[in-house]
Enzyme design. Structure first.
Site, mmCIF file in Angstrom:
data_model
loop_
_atom_site.group_PDB
_atom_site.id
_atom_site.type_symbol
_atom_site.label_atom_id
_atom_site.label_comp_id
_atom_site.label_asym_id
_atom_site.label_seq_id
_atom_site.Cartn_x
_atom_site.Cartn_y
_atom_site.Cartn_z
ATOM 1 C CG ASP A 162 -14.210 -8.972 2.471
ATOM 2 O OD1 ASP A 162 -13.133 -9.423 2.018
ATOM 3 O OD2 ASP A 162 -15.309 -9.525 2.263
ATOM 4 C CG ASP A 188 -6.888 7.208 6.663
ATOM 5 O OD1 ASP A 188 -5.774 7.427 6.146
ATOM 6 O OD2 ASP A 188 -7.735 8.104 6.867
ATOM 7 C CG ASP A 226 -7.577 6.629 0.649
ATOM 8 O OD1 ASP A 226 -6.776 7.323 1.297
ATOM 9 O OD2 ASP A 226 -8.795 6.912 0.546
ATOM 10 C CE LYS A 251 -15.273 -8.390 -2.122
ATOM 11 N NZ LYS A 251 -15.523 -8.943 -0.778
ATOM 12 C CE1 TYR A 269 -8.653 6.543 -4.338
ATOM 13 C CE2 TYR A 269 -7.496 8.635 -4.275
ATOM 14 C CZ TYR A 269 -8.131 7.604 -3.624
ATOM 15 O OH TYR A 269 -8.246 7.645 -2.255
HETATM 16 C C1 IPM Z 1 -4.331 10.155 1.040
HETATM 17 C C2 IPM Z 1 -5.516 11.082 0.955
HETATM 18 C C3 IPM Z 1 -5.785 11.396 -0.512
HETATM 19 C C4 IPM Z 1 -6.123 10.088 -1.201
HETATM 20 C C5 IPM Z 1 -6.887 12.448 -0.745
HETATM 21 C C6 IPM Z 1 -6.600 13.733 -0.021
HETATM 22 C C7 IPM Z 1 -7.120 12.692 -2.205
HETATM 23 O O1 IPM Z 1 -6.619 10.536 1.587
HETATM 24 O O2 IPM Z 1 -3.232 10.560 0.631
HETATM 25 O O3 IPM Z 1 -4.494 9.036 1.526
HETATM 26 O O4 IPM Z 1 -7.260 9.633 -1.160
HETATM 27 O O5 IPM Z 1 -5.215 9.490 -1.777
HETATM 28 MG MG MG Z 2 -6.227 8.702 2.580
#
Ligand code: IPM
Ligand code: MG
Length: 351
Positions: free
Chosen positions: A221, A249, A245, A189, A142
């Protein structure tokens, strides 16, 4: 107790859900005799519209002099479809993480029993799942050098990690594990990436200081598969920025709704709290977004930043009672869903 809270509602449904979380904090203040002082700041697309920058200095100064930050979301589709855009709302969030030094992101994945049937995963697999992501937040791909070469026909994003960066986030993961089931799973990884090999080396060395902690390592993975197949095996998942990240999710969905989950981004000086869902552009202005992620974020704030355990538990219990009464927004209940503000009111009633 008197505390100053910086409120950064941001974009999309951010302002709608943040408003409910503030209502909850006001109720806690009234009931437990505290004083919370709220000051708003701009971030994201709305900040670009008003000031031409996604994280204005004024917002930064506000954050620095506050005791905690409550953040909503950033993002606006008008930027997503424009790869040439030089200024983007997400840059505001990244700059805030970087300049405030919010190096660790904590995302608890916990199943509310009411939502078990809402999950895309079989109840027997997700019942009693309770684990927590510890994601490195201010380094890795990032924040590495990025750019274009070869007449715009090639591009690169460098992933960098130093041992210091790995150690400070590992410490938080281990401290959390000590209060839980003493197990840390390092996701990497290391069969391919040099940064992952440094993570493994560093975290394995670190374990020597914590003989009670069981350290397990897992390739990313495989981790993506195990989160669906057998999520109960996890206690604390420690990982780098981008893996965290993506996996967080994924994990949020097994709880029944991403709208339920809170998070904390910890720095040396200050901690930021936010729901893990994003700006959810489709729901903007409809008063339908689930405010529970933001409300549980203030439960985390009360506990982690202010040490108010009783108050934090009161918020958590109120959310649980609300759910047990089959009250929720349309992402979690099929019959007679409540609006964002009605759900906020229902939760406040149970405090
Ligand atoms: C998160 C979001 C952010 C990230 C984005 C909005 C930059 O997806 O907080 O997980 O990737 O960290
Ligand atoms: Mg995110």
């Amino acid at each position: 107790m008197k505390k100053h809270i910086a409120v950064l509602p941001g974009d999309g449904v951010g302002p709608e859900v943040t408003m409910e979380a503030i209502k909850v904090l006001k109720k806690i203040a009234e009931k437990f005799n505290h004083q919370f002082i709220f000051k708003e700041g701009l971030i994201g697309a709305i900040a670009i519209d008003k000031t031409n920058t996604p994280y204005p200095d004024e917002t930064h100064r506000l954050c620095l002099k506050s005791d905690a930050i409550l953040f909503g979301a950033v993002g606006n589709p008008k930027y997503d479809n424009d790869p040439q855009a030089k200024i983007r709302p997400e840059q505001g969030l990244l700059k805030m993480r970087e300049t405030l030094g919010l190096y660790t992101n904590i995302r608890p994945i916990k199943i509310f029993s009411f939502l078990i049937n809402q999950s895309p995963i079989k109840p027997k697999i997700i019942k009693d799942v309770d684990f927590i992501f510890v994601r490195e937040l201010t380094s890795g791909i990032y924040f590495g050098k990025k750019g274009r070469t070869n007449n715009n026909q090639s591009s690169f994003d460098i992933c960098n990690y130093s041992t210091d960066e790995i150690v400070r986030v590992t410490k938080i993961a281990f401290d959390l594990a000590k209060k839980r089931k003493n197990k840390v799973t390092l996701v990497d990884k290391a069969n391919v990436l040099e940064t992952s090999r440094l993570w493994r080396e560093t975290v394995t060395n670190f374990t020597k200081k914590f003989p009670d902690i069981i350290l397990e390592t897992m390739f990313v993975d495989n981790a993506a598969m195990q989160i669906i197949k057998n999520p109960k095996q996890f206690d604390v998942i420690l990982t780098e920025n981008m893996f965290g990240d993506i996996l967080s999710d994924e994990a949020s969905v097994i709880t029944g709704s991403i709208g339920m989950l809170p998070s904390a981004s910890i720095g040396e000086e200050i901690t930021l709290y936010e729901p893990i869902h994003g700006s959810y552009p489709k729901a903007v202005g409809k008063n339908t977004a689930n405010p529970i992620g933001s409300i549980l974020s203030v439960a985390m704030m009360l506990d982690y930043s202010f040490g108010l355990k009783k108050e934090s538990q009161a918020v958590y219990n109120a959310v649980e009672k609300t759910l047990n009464n089959a009250l929720g927004t349309k992402d979690i209940v099929d019959k007679n869903p409540l609006s964002t503000s009605e759900l906020g009111d229902a939760i406040i009633n149970f405090i």
